[in-house]
Design a protein around this motif. Structure first.
Motif, PDB file in Angstrom:
ATOM      1  N   ARG A 103     -25.115 -35.033 -18.547  1.00  0.00           N
ATOM      2  CA  ARG A 103     -25.916 -35.683 -19.600  1.00  0.00           C
ATOM      3  C   ARG A 103     -25.844 -34.925 -20.934  1.00  0.00           C
ATOM      4  N   GLU A 157     -24.838 -41.906 -20.579  1.00  0.00           N
ATOM      5  CA  GLU A 157     -26.194 -42.439 -20.337  1.00  0.00           C
ATOM      6  C   GLU A 157     -26.110 -43.796 -19.653  1.00  0.00           C
ATOM      7  N   ASN A 158     -25.131 -44.615 -20.075  1.00  0.00           N
ATOM      8  CA  ASN A 158     -24.963 -45.919 -19.421  1.00  0.00           C
ATOM      9  C   ASN A 158     -24.513 -45.763 -17.970  1.00  0.00           C
ATOM     10  N   LEU A 166     -25.227 -43.266 -16.002  1.00  0.00           N
ATOM     11  CA  LEU A 166     -26.393 -42.842 -15.217  1.00  0.00           C
ATOM     12  C   LEU A 166     -27.304 -44.038 -14.925  1.00  0.00           C
ATOM     13  N   GLN A 167     -27.520 -44.828 -15.956  1.00  0.00           N
ATOM     14  CA  GLN A 167     -28.356 -46.025 -15.812  1.00  0.00           C
ATOM     15  C   GLN A 167     -27.742 -46.986 -14.777  1.00  0.00           C
ATOM     16  N   TYR A 168     -26.430 -47.155 -14.858  1.00  0.00           N
ATOM     17  CA  TYR A 168     -25.734 -48.057 -13.942  1.00  0.00           C
ATOM     18  C   TYR A 168     -25.857 -47.562 -12.495  1.00  0.00           C
ATOM     19  N   GLN A 186     -28.200 -45.713 -11.279  1.00  0.00           N
ATOM     20  CA  GLN A 186     -29.589 -45.902 -10.822  1.00  0.00           C
ATOM     21  C   GLN A 186     -29.794 -47.339 -10.342  1.00  0.00           C
ATOM     22  N   GLU A 187     -29.246 -48.274 -11.103  1.00  0.00           N
ATOM     23  CA  GLU A 187     -29.389 -49.686 -10.721  1.00  0.00           C
ATOM     24  C   GLU A 187     -28.631 -49.986  -9.437  1.00  0.00           C
ATOM     25  N   LYS A 199     -33.966 -43.575  -8.623  1.00  0.00           N
ATOM     26  CA  LYS A 199     -34.031 -42.910  -9.929  1.00  0.00           C
ATOM     27  C   LYS A 199     -33.360 -41.544  -9.811  1.00  0.00           C
ATOM     28  N   THR A 200     -33.076 -40.960 -10.965  1.00  0.00           N
ATOM     29  CA  THR A 200     -32.513 -39.609 -10.966  1.00  0.00           C
ATOM     30  C   THR A 200     -33.422 -38.676 -10.159  1.00  0.00           C
ATOM     31  N   ALA A 238     -29.009 -35.676 -12.702  1.00  0.00           N
ATOM     32  CA  ALA A 238     -28.447 -35.548 -14.047  1.00  0.00           C
ATOM     33  C   ALA A 238     -28.328 -34.051 -14.306  1.00  0.00           C
ATOM     34  N   LYS A 254     -17.848 -48.443 -15.553  1.00  0.00           N
ATOM     35  CA  LYS A 254     -18.607 -49.086 -14.479  1.00  0.00           C
ATOM     36  C   LYS A 254     -17.686 -49.502 -13.334  1.00  0.00           C
TER      37      LYS A 254
END
Ligand code: FES
Length: 189
Positions: free
Chosen positions: A98, A108-109, A111-113, A115-116, A121-122, A135, A160
């Motif tokens: 990060r 950041e995307n 990490l977000q991806y 998580q989804e 969550k992290t 992270a 992705k």
């Protein structure tokens, strides 16, 4: 004494097998008397791998005893480096960088991806015990950002699509490998 709830001492007996203990003593003997702390990172890696995949206070105290150190000297190292886990983790620990170069190239995307995709969550582990998501700070491969590390493997220039393929591969691999390969004793010894 460590007081954080994660680090509660349980007073469980902890020890390496005689074979591993012999190798750990040999590692410690590589350093001159009084400099045995130099073996600390290696012994922590071995302890994490051999004693259940994460470092409890009992394990850290055992390492302190073996190296003739104060327990705090072990806690401060084990809590500093992200490769040491202080609570149970999944079979695959995904560490997403990060730090700035990764963050501005899409980290950041990513990490977000993740998580989804994983539904966690992290800092959490999936219910099937397969993946832990973390992270972390710079993994030292900024030129190929964004980057993540899974156990000891690096994955670079992430997208992705690449994440989809990596996770799929790991899920397949997880069904074939029941026990993760032990590496650290072999690497250090
Ligand atoms: S900033 Fe991500 S690897 Fe260095």
């Amino acid at each position: 004494m460590v007081r954080h709830k994660l680090y509660k001492k349980e007073n469980k007996p902890v020890s390496f097998s005689p074979e591993v203990l012999e190798k750990v003593h040999a590692l410690i003997r590589r350093y001159p008397p009084g400099k045995q702390k130099s073996a600390l990172l290696m012994v922590l890696h071995i302890a994490q791998e051999e004693l259940g995949g994460y470092l409890t206070v009992d394990i850290m105290d055992y390492v302190a005893f073996l190296l003739d150190l104060q327990p705090i000297e072990v806690y401060e190292v084990a809590t500093f480096y992200s490769m040491f886990h202080l609570e149970p983790v999944g079979k695959y620990v995904i560490e997403v960088c990060r730090t700035s170069p990764c963050a501005i190239t899409g980290g950041e995307n990513i990490l977000q991806y993740l998580q989804e995709k994983l539904g966690i969550k992290t800092g959490e582990t999936t219910a099937n015990g397969l993946f832990t998501l973390k992270a972390v700070e710079c993994l030292g491969a900024c030129g190929n950002a964004p980057v993540m590390q899974v156990n000891t493997e690096f994955y670079e220039n992430l997208t992705k699509d690449k994440i989809d393929r990596i996770l799929e591969e790991m899920e397949k691999k997880a069904n074939q490998e029941s026990i993760p390969e032990k590496r650290w004793v072999k690497i250090f010894y």
